[in-house]
Design an enzyme around this catalytic site. Structure first.
Site, PDB file in Angstrom:
ATOM      1  N   HIS A   6       0.831  -1.208   0.000  1.00 26.40           N
ATOM      2  CA  HIS A   6       0.000   0.000   0.000  1.00 26.40           C
ATOM      3  C   HIS A   6       0.866   1.260   0.000  1.00 26.40           C
ATOM      4  CE1 HIS A   6      -2.788   2.854   2.294  1.00 26.40           C
ATOM      5  NE2 HIS A   6      -3.439   2.582   1.189  1.00 26.40           N
ATOM      6  N   ARG A   7       0.779   2.020  -1.089  1.00 26.96           N
ATOM      7  CA  ARG A   7       1.623   3.216  -1.275  1.00 26.96           C
ATOM      8  C   ARG A   7       3.110   2.842  -1.231  1.00 26.96           C
ATOM      9  NH1 ARG A   7      -1.734   7.198   2.919  1.00 26.96           N
ATOM     10  NH2 ARG A   7      -3.793   6.375   2.358  1.00 26.96           N
ATOM     11  N   GLU A  33       0.251  -0.708  -4.728  1.00 27.85           N
ATOM     12  CA  GLU A  33      -0.802   0.293  -4.913  1.00 27.85           C
ATOM     13  C   GLU A  33      -0.219   1.674  -4.729  1.00 27.85           C
ATOM     14  OE1 GLU A  33      -3.898   3.101  -3.249  1.00 27.85           O
ATOM     15  OE2 GLU A  33      -2.010   2.366  -2.403  1.00 27.85           O
ATOM     16  N   ASP A  35      -1.121   6.244  -5.709  1.00 26.73           N
ATOM     17  CA  ASP A  35      -2.142   7.249  -6.003  1.00 26.73           C
ATOM     18  C   ASP A  35      -1.606   8.299  -6.976  1.00 26.73           C
ATOM     19  OD1 ASP A  35      -3.928   6.426  -3.533  1.00 26.73           O
ATOM     20  OD2 ASP A  35      -1.909   6.752  -2.753  1.00 26.73           O
ATOM     21  N   HIS A  48      -0.679  10.713  -2.199  1.00 29.56           N
ATOM     22  CA  HIS A  48      -2.030  10.360  -1.758  1.00 29.56           C
ATOM     23  C   HIS A  48      -2.928  11.568  -1.577  1.00 29.56           C
ATOM     24  CE1 HIS A  48      -5.230   9.472   1.171  1.00 29.56           C
ATOM     25  NE2 HIS A  48      -5.322   8.334   0.491  1.00 29.56           N
ATOM     26  N   GLU A 108      -4.444   4.223  -8.333  1.00 32.75           N
ATOM     27  CA  GLU A 108      -5.667   4.882  -7.872  1.00 32.75           C
ATOM     28  C   GLU A 108      -5.738   6.294  -8.436  1.00 32.75           C
ATOM     29  OE1 GLU A 108      -8.080   6.434  -3.924  1.00 32.75           O
ATOM     30  OE2 GLU A 108      -6.562   4.862  -3.661  1.00 32.75           O
ATOM     31  N   LYS A 110      -6.953   9.777  -8.158  1.00 26.79           N
ATOM     32  CA  LYS A 110      -7.403  10.585  -7.018  1.00 26.79           C
ATOM     33  C   LYS A 110      -8.160  11.821  -7.488  1.00 26.79           C
ATOM     34  CE  LYS A 110      -6.539   9.932  -3.253  1.00 26.79           C
ATOM     35  NZ  LYS A 110      -7.287   9.185  -2.214  1.00 26.79           N
ATOM     36  N   ASP A 228       0.308  -1.776   4.635  1.00 24.74           N
ATOM     37  CA  ASP A 228       1.500  -0.934   4.778  1.00 24.74           C
ATOM     38  C   ASP A 228       2.735  -1.768   5.089  1.00 24.74           C
ATOM     39  OD1 ASP A 228      -0.165   1.296   4.474  1.00 24.74           O
ATOM     40  OD2 ASP A 228      -0.467   1.517   6.640  1.00 24.74           O
TER      41      ASP A 228
END
Length: 241
Positions: A6-7, A33, A35, A48, A108, A110, A228
């Site tokens: 995640h990120r 993943e 953003d 993000h 993603e 945003k 994370d």
């Protein structure tokens, strides 16, 4: 059940930085993943928040600054002095990190706060340019953006993001249309999502950092989790299975 960083590896590195993505690329997890926002001068950048205040030494909205202005700020020191000098990466730079890996790439969009005119088209174009069509899923809380992506590139996988408990989710997915559901993890255990899972639809959940929740989601039949701490969670699943 698959693991997505995640990120990037954001529990151990500053989120959405090249350092976090380089670490994620090293790991034997299924995917990553991140953003995407659009700068004042139309560049795709990976961050993000709509503002840079939380994850840099600057202030202000991404949309109000050029790429050059954004790259003047430090996006690493807030996390640790060891990461001083990390700058905001472009989407192209992040995709380059994974160009020679097998990771599935969750981008993603945003645009749920600011509409970012033309962003979907730019993202679809760079995916095609880099030959990553089969390795990408486009997700968003902005379901209009998902619909646009499907219209531009029907072959690309798309996912609708939700925080809420859903009613008749399959009907809504078909109306967008979207190929997968990405859910805040407690909602994935609701009866309406059980119907989605039984229909064979991909359901991925965020953000799962504790082993006890990982086990419950795996038992429910969830396809993947975003975490994370990808290395920790992968180790846990390997040991359990």
């Amino acid at each position: 059940m698959d693991i997505y960083a995640h990120r990037g590896s954001s529990g151990t590195h500053p989120e959405n930085t090249i350092a976090a993505f380089t670490e994620a690329a090293r790991l034997a997890v299924h995917g990553v993943e991140f953003d995407v926002h659009l700068t004042k001068d139309g560049e795709l950048v990976v961050i993000h928040d709509e503002k840079i205040d939380r994850t840099s030494n600057g202030t202000g909205f991404v949309k109000d600054m050029t790429l050059a202005e954004l790259q003047a700020f430090d996006f690493g020191s807030w996390f640790s002095p060891n990461f001083k000098g990390q700058s905001i990466p472009t989407l192209h730079e992040v995709l380059q990190v994974f160009a020679n890996t097998t990771h599935h790439l969750n981008i993603e969009l945003k645009s749920d706060i600011f509409p970012y005119e033309g962003m979907v088209e730019k993202v679809v174009a760079i995916i095609k340019e880099m030959g990553l069509d089969s390795r990408v899923v486009l997700s968003s809380f902005d379901h209009e953006a998902i619909r646009t992506a499907k219209q531009l590139a029907p072959h690309l996988e798309t996912a609708a993001l939700f925080m809420e408990v859903l009613v008749e989710p399959l009907d809504y997915m078909r109306a967008i249309p979207a190929d997968a559901l990405h859910l805040f993890f407690p909602t994935a255990l609701r009866p309406s999502i059980r119907q989605v899972l039984e229909a064979g639809t991909i359901v991925r959940t965020f953000t799962v950092n504790e082993e006890q929740y990982t086990q419950a989601l795996q038992d429910a039949g969830v396809s993947a989790i975003f975490t994370d701490f990808p290395e920790k969670m992968q180790t846990y699943l390997n040991e359990k299975n």
